[in-house]
Scaffold this motif. Structure first.
Motif, PDB file in Angstrom:
ATOM      1  N   ALA A  42       1.170  -0.961  -0.160  1.00 25.21           N
ATOM      2  CA  ALA A  42      -0.015  -0.168   0.133  1.00 25.21           C
ATOM      3  C   ALA A  42       0.846   1.452  -0.312  1.00 25.21           C
ATOM      4  N   LYS A  43       1.499   1.406   0.917  1.00 29.38           N
ATOM      5  CA  LYS A  43       2.555   2.015   1.179  1.00 29.38           C
ATOM      6  C   LYS A  43       4.115   2.606   0.189  1.00 29.38           C
ATOM      7  N   LEU A  44       4.718   1.560  -0.112  1.00 30.90           N
ATOM      8  CA  LEU A  44       5.841   1.017  -0.701  1.00 30.90           C
ATOM      9  C   LEU A  44       5.868   2.893  -2.838  1.00 30.90           C
ATOM     10  N   LEU A  50       8.224   9.848  -3.064  1.00 25.46           N
ATOM     11  CA  LEU A  50       9.055  10.845  -2.870  1.00 25.46           C
ATOM     12  C   LEU A  50      10.534  10.346  -2.574  1.00 25.46           C
ATOM     13  N   ALA A  51      11.047   9.213  -1.980  1.00 25.09           N
ATOM     14  CA  ALA A  51      12.420   9.374  -2.399  1.00 25.09           C
ATOM     15  C   ALA A  51      12.810   9.603  -3.443  1.00 25.09           C
ATOM     16  N   GLN A  52      12.650   9.639  -4.464  1.00 27.32           N
ATOM     17  CA  GLN A  52      12.669  10.087  -6.098  1.00 27.32           C
ATOM     18  C   GLN A  52      13.060  11.181  -6.069  1.00 27.32           C
ATOM     19  N   VAL A  64      16.371   4.018   0.720  1.00 25.47           N
ATOM     20  CA  VAL A  64      15.280   4.794   1.578  1.00 25.47           C
ATOM     21  C   VAL A  64      14.051   4.210   2.054  1.00 25.47           C
ATOM     22  N   ALA A  65      13.643   3.378   1.014  1.00 26.03           N
ATOM     23  CA  ALA A  65      12.537   3.173   1.166  1.00 26.03           C
ATOM     24  C   ALA A  65      12.325   2.151   1.970  1.00 26.03           C
ATOM     25  N   GLN A  66      13.167   1.351   1.367  1.00 21.46           N
ATOM     26  CA  GLN A  66      13.885  -0.016   2.260  1.00 21.46           C
ATOM     27  C   GLN A  66      13.961   0.285   4.036  1.00 21.46           C
ATOM     28  N   GLU A  67      14.858   1.011   4.380  1.00 24.32           N
ATOM     29  CA  GLU A  67      15.096   1.668   4.978  1.00 24.32           C
ATOM     30  C   GLU A  67      13.524   2.125   5.879  1.00 24.32           C
ATOM     31  N   ALA A  94      10.498   8.967   6.491  1.00 22.84           N
ATOM     32  CA  ALA A  94      11.295   8.745   4.510  1.00 22.84           C
ATOM     33  C   ALA A  94      12.534  10.051   4.365  1.00 22.84           C
ATOM     34  N   LEU A  95      11.749  10.969   4.567  1.00 22.56           N
ATOM     35  CA  LEU A  95      12.331  12.871   4.349  1.00 22.56           C
ATOM     36  C   LEU A  95      13.793  12.388   5.669  1.00 22.56           C
ATOM     37  N   ASN A  96      13.443  12.372   6.869  1.00 23.83           N
ATOM     38  CA  ASN A  96      14.883  11.603   7.462  1.00 23.83           C
ATOM     39  C   ASN A  96      15.819  11.346   6.472  1.00 23.83           C
TER      40      ASN A  96
END
Length: 197
Positions: A42-44, A50-52, A64-67, A94-96
């Motif tokens: 649902a969130k990936l 966002l991270a990209q 980042v998504a994995q972490e 994710a932003l951090n």
């Protein structure tokens, strides 16, 4: 200074609105791997996007998504429903992580100059990407980080101003100011790019 994910986010304005992820998160906290897979599914896409957009690099965005999901798995039992929406907290994590990577890029000091890469488009770039969308992505990377964060949260992640302000730990007025400055800078960058062609 960027706040870490352990902070208390601003309380949800209307507590009668339940967090749509609360039940799934309770199951994750109990160690339910099926629930975790459902949460990732649902969130990936949104967290990866966002991270990209923040980092401009697909491989780093995947890391980042994995972490982010690893931290969700480890900290789900500490989640308190009603304090803030889970989605806001996940975006903040994710932003951090993105900001940590951006700082590391800036902090790398070396005696060797990096090999210069041709800044021009790859020969097959027109086959895989829309040139206008690529120009916007490049312009986004040239914004101040907080302006980029605000624009990505509101326009790409489709968070409301109140939700985005909560994720960024700023007031709605401050968020709107960041959005306004970011839009003006994007317009300037994109019009400036257009004049050079």
């Amino acid at each position: 200074m960027i706040r870490r994910e352990k902070i208390d986010l601003h309380p949800v304005e209307n507590e009668s609105q339940s967090d749509p992820d609360a039940d799934l998160l309770r199951r994750v906290a109990a160690g339910d791997e099926v629930a975790m897979r459902a949460l990732v599914a649902a969130k990936l896409p949104r967290l990866l996007a966002l991270a990209q957009r923040m980092l401009g690099d697909r491989a780093e965005a995947e890391d980042v998504a994995q972490e982010t999901f690893l931290r969700i798995w480890k900290q789900a039992s500490r989640w308190q429903t009603g304090r803030a929406k889970f989605d806001s907290w996940a975006h903040r994590v994710a932003l951090n992580l993105c900001y940590d990577r951006l700082r590391k890029r800036r902090d790398v000091i070396t005696d060797d100059l990096p090999e210069q890469i041709d800044p021009g488009p790859l020969p097959d770039a027109g086959l895989t990407e829309n040139s206008d969308s690529r120009r916007v992505e490049l312009a986004l990377q040239n914004l101040a980080p907080r302006q980029r964060e605000a624009i990505i949260l509101v326009y790409y992640q489709e968070l409301s101003n109140r939700e985005a302000a909560s994720v960024m730990a700023v007031s709605v007025d401050a968020l709107e100011s960041l959005l306004s400055r970011g839009r003006r800078m994007l317009q300037s960058l994109l019009l400036g790019d257009g004049d050079d062609e």
